[in-house]
Design a protein around this motif. Sequence first.
Motif, PDB file in Angstrom:
ATOM      1  N   GLN A  50      36.693  44.880  34.297  1.00  0.00           N
ATOM      2  CA  GLN A  50      37.745  43.864  34.282  1.00  0.00           C
ATOM      3  C   GLN A  50      38.197  43.502  32.876  1.00  0.00           C
ATOM      4  OE1 GLN A  50      34.660  43.406  35.374  1.00  0.00           O
ATOM      5  NE2 GLN A  50      33.821  41.422  34.740  1.00  0.00           N
ATOM      6  N   ASN A  51      37.420  43.884  31.872  1.00  0.00           N
ATOM      7  CA  ASN A  51      37.771  43.553  30.479  1.00  0.00           C
ATOM      8  C   ASN A  51      38.525  44.662  29.761  1.00  0.00           C
ATOM      9  OD1 ASN A  51      36.585  40.940  30.507  1.00  0.00           O
ATOM     10  ND2 ASN A  51      34.551  41.880  30.325  1.00  0.00           N
ATOM     11  N   GLY A  52      38.990  45.639  30.515  1.00  0.00           N
ATOM     12  CA  GLY A  52      39.788  46.687  29.905  1.00  0.00           C
ATOM     13  C   GLY A  52      38.958  47.684  29.111  1.00  0.00           C
ATOM     14  N   VAL A  53      39.648  48.443  28.251  1.00  0.00           N
ATOM     15  CA  VAL A  53      38.978  49.483  27.483  1.00  0.00           C
ATOM     16  C   VAL A  53      39.684  49.636  26.136  1.00  0.00           C
ATOM     17  CG1 VAL A  53      40.399  51.276  28.545  1.00  0.00           C
ATOM     18  CG2 VAL A  53      38.211  51.900  27.518  1.00  0.00           C
ATOM     19  N   GLY A  54      38.911  49.869  25.106  1.00  0.00           N
ATOM     20  CA  GLY A  54      39.483  50.086  23.781  1.00  0.00           C
ATOM     21  C   GLY A  54      39.887  51.538  23.587  1.00  0.00           C
ATOM     22  N   PRO A 131      47.591  50.940  34.208  1.00  0.00           N
ATOM     23  CA  PRO A 131      47.811  50.907  32.757  1.00  0.00           C
ATOM     24  C   PRO A 131      48.216  49.496  32.343  1.00  0.00           C
ATOM     25  CG  PRO A 131      48.954  52.760  33.773  1.00  0.00           C
ATOM     26  CD  PRO A 131      48.501  51.871  34.887  1.00  0.00           C
ATOM     27  N   ASP A 132      47.723  49.059  31.183  1.00  0.00           N
ATOM     28  CA  ASP A 132      47.952  47.689  30.722  1.00  0.00           C
ATOM     29  C   ASP A 132      48.301  47.697  29.236  1.00  0.00           C
ATOM     30  OD1 ASP A 132      46.762  45.033  29.445  1.00  0.00           O
ATOM     31  OD2 ASP A 132      47.104  44.580  31.561  1.00  0.00           O
ATOM     32  N   ASP A 133      49.395  47.026  28.867  1.00  0.00           N
ATOM     33  CA  ASP A 133      49.853  47.033  27.481  1.00  0.00           C
ATOM     34  C   ASP A 133      48.820  46.474  26.514  1.00  0.00           C
ATOM     35  OD1 ASP A 133      52.184  48.118  28.252  1.00  0.00           O
ATOM     36  OD2 ASP A 133      53.416  46.326  28.003  1.00  0.00           O
ATOM     37  N   ALA A 134      48.107  45.434  26.946  1.00  0.00           N
ATOM     38  CA  ALA A 134      47.181  44.752  26.034  1.00  0.00           C
ATOM     39  C   ALA A 134      45.789  45.370  26.036  1.00  0.00           C
ATOM     40  CB  ALA A 134      47.092  43.270  26.398  1.00  0.00           C
ATOM     41  N   ASN A 135      45.325  45.815  27.208  1.00  0.00           N
ATOM     42  CA  ASN A 135      43.937  46.264  27.344  1.00  0.00           C
ATOM     43  C   ASN A 135      43.819  47.742  27.715  1.00  0.00           C
ATOM     44  OD1 ASN A 135      42.985  43.565  26.908  1.00  0.00           O
ATOM     45  ND2 ASN A 135      43.504  43.098  29.041  1.00  0.00           N
ATOM     46  N   ASN A 136      44.892  48.493  27.571  1.00  0.00           N
ATOM     47  CA  ASN A 136      44.942  49.909  27.953  1.00  0.00           C
ATOM     48  C   ASN A 136      44.880  50.096  29.463  1.00  0.00           C
ATOM     49  OD1 ASN A 136      45.278  50.975  25.347  1.00  0.00           O
ATOM     50  ND2 ASN A 136      43.076  50.838  24.956  1.00  0.00           N
ATOM     51  N   PHE A 137      43.845  49.515  30.097  1.00  0.00           N
ATOM     52  CA  PHE A 137      43.754  49.531  31.552  1.00  0.00           C
ATOM     53  C   PHE A 137      43.313  48.159  32.030  1.00  0.00           C
ATOM     54  CE2 PHE A 137      43.372  54.124  30.866  1.00  0.00           C
ATOM     55  CZ  PHE A 137      44.256  54.595  31.821  1.00  0.00           C
ATOM     56  N   ALA A 138      43.678  47.837  33.273  1.00  0.00           N
ATOM     57  CA  ALA A 138      43.276  46.567  33.883  1.00  0.00           C
ATOM     58  C   ALA A 138      43.087  46.785  35.374  1.00  0.00           C
ATOM     59  CB  ALA A 138      44.329  45.485  33.624  1.00  0.00           C
ATOM     60  N   ILE A 139      42.458  45.816  36.010  1.00  0.00           N
ATOM     61  CA  ILE A 139      42.308  45.842  37.461  1.00  0.00           C
ATOM     62  C   ILE A 139      43.415  44.987  38.066  1.00  0.00           C
ATOM     63  CG2 ILE A 139      40.849  45.181  39.405  1.00  0.00           C
ATOM     64  CD1 ILE A 139      38.431  45.697  37.585  1.00  0.00           C
ATOM     65  N   CYS A 140      44.164  45.562  38.963  1.00  0.00           N
ATOM     66  CA  CYS A 140      45.191  44.829  39.696  1.00  0.00           C
ATOM     67  C   CYS A 140      44.700  44.620  41.126  1.00  0.00           C
ATOM     68  CB  CYS A 140      46.509  45.597  39.698  1.00  0.00           C
ATOM     69  SG  CYS A 140      47.774  44.881  40.770  1.00  0.00           S
ATOM     70  N   SER A 141      44.506  43.382  41.513  1.00  0.00           N
ATOM     71  CA  SER A 141      44.044  43.094  42.868  1.00  0.00           C
ATOM     72  C   SER A 141      45.200  43.156  43.852  1.00  0.00           C
ATOM     73  CB  SER A 141      43.396  41.707  42.924  1.00  0.00           C
ATOM     74  OG  SER A 141      44.382  40.694  42.786  1.00  0.00           O
ATOM     75  N   GLY A 142      44.871  43.364  45.111  1.00  0.00           N
ATOM     76  CA  GLY A 142      45.900  43.332  46.140  1.00  0.00           C
ATOM     77  C   GLY A 142      46.555  41.965  46.234  1.00  0.00           C
ATOM     78  N   ASP A 143      45.777  40.907  45.971  1.00  0.00           N
ATOM     79  CA  ASP A 143      46.326  39.546  46.016  1.00  0.00           C
ATOM     80  C   ASP A 143      47.397  39.342  44.947  1.00  0.00           C
ATOM     81  OD1 ASP A 143      44.527  39.057  48.031  1.00  0.00           O
ATOM     82  OD2 ASP A 143      43.098  37.980  46.762  1.00  0.00           O
ATOM     83  N   LEU A 144      47.206  39.947  43.786  1.00  0.00           N
ATOM     84  CA  LEU A 144      48.205  39.831  42.723  1.00  0.00           C
ATOM     85  C   LEU A 144      49.516  40.483  43.152  1.00  0.00           C
ATOM     86  CD1 LEU A 144      48.887  39.008  39.805  1.00  0.00           C
ATOM     87  CD2 LEU A 144      47.980  41.224  39.054  1.00  0.00           C
ATOM     88  N   VAL A 145      49.415  41.639  43.780  1.00  0.00           N
ATOM     89  CA  VAL A 145      50.612  42.320  44.281  1.00  0.00           C
ATOM     90  C   VAL A 145      51.283  41.470  45.356  1.00  0.00           C
ATOM     91  CG1 VAL A 145      51.467  44.344  45.525  1.00  0.00           C
ATOM     92  CG2 VAL A 145      49.729  44.617  43.744  1.00  0.00           C
ATOM     93  N   MET A 146      50.481  40.894  46.252  1.00  0.00           N
ATOM     94  CA  MET A 146      51.045  40.083  47.328  1.00  0.00           C
ATOM     95  C   MET A 146      51.770  38.868  46.788  1.00  0.00           C
ATOM     96  SD  MET A 146      51.376  39.872  50.642  1.00  0.00           S
ATOM     97  CE  MET A 146      53.031  39.242  50.381  1.00  0.00           C
TER      98      MET A 146
END
Length: 250
Positions: A50-54, A131-146
């Motif tokens: 959940q904290n992304g990747v460098g 893909p995430d601009d700030a953290n390279n990658f992130a977790i997107c939950s289904g609730d966020l999409v909803m």
Amino acid sequence: MITDKRRIRTFRKQNCLRLCRELRGAAGELFLIHGAGSFGHIMAARYDLQNGVGDDEAERLRKFSQVHMDVRKLNSKVMACMRDNRLTPFSLPPFSFATFSSGKIREFRPEVIGQLVDIGMTPVSFGDIVPDDANNFAICSGDLVMAEAARQFRPSKVIFVADVDGVYDYDPKMNKNARLLGEISPEVLDDIMAEGSGARDVTGSMRGKIERMIEISRHCDSCIVLNGNSPGRLAKAIKGTKVVSTKVIH
């Protein structure tokens, strides 16, 4: 519901087939979003994704890649169950219609979803690695999409399918005296959180999810949480029949 969250990559096919059969009663436009379940959550938590990747973290990148592959496998299984029930699903990973920054949606393209709905397809999205601009990658939950889809489309119904009858004041799997709430609102949520340490511990872990449901309720006519393990309950709720559930209000 459709996975055993205690066992990694365990699909409950019969549950999924039954729920897809109940979806056939949905009239008009349908957008389905499923979670990652044991195909995503277990590995994501184990490797703290959940904290992304460098940059240049090859081993962590492989972990992100693996979880992404796993949730795509789950999505394929869900799609197959829908197809077997004469539905017309079309897979839409979150990154196909949204961009992300710091784990939040930066841009959303509702036309991608709308085009499929307009021709009679059922878009199917899911919790995923994005893909995430700030953290390279992130977790997107289904609730966020909803939440974002509700803001854009203002649906008549939003139905959350859980493995319990709705939202409780305590975890019903750990407290036999837990009380099912007929309605959940910001005021009710605050009252539960103030009741004592047990309530804070249990509801606190769910607070963010419930707060997102409350936000979603602002953008639809009806928002409920029901038990998908009860055969026929989803089908009845889709038709507008009152069922055992929790109504989410703002």
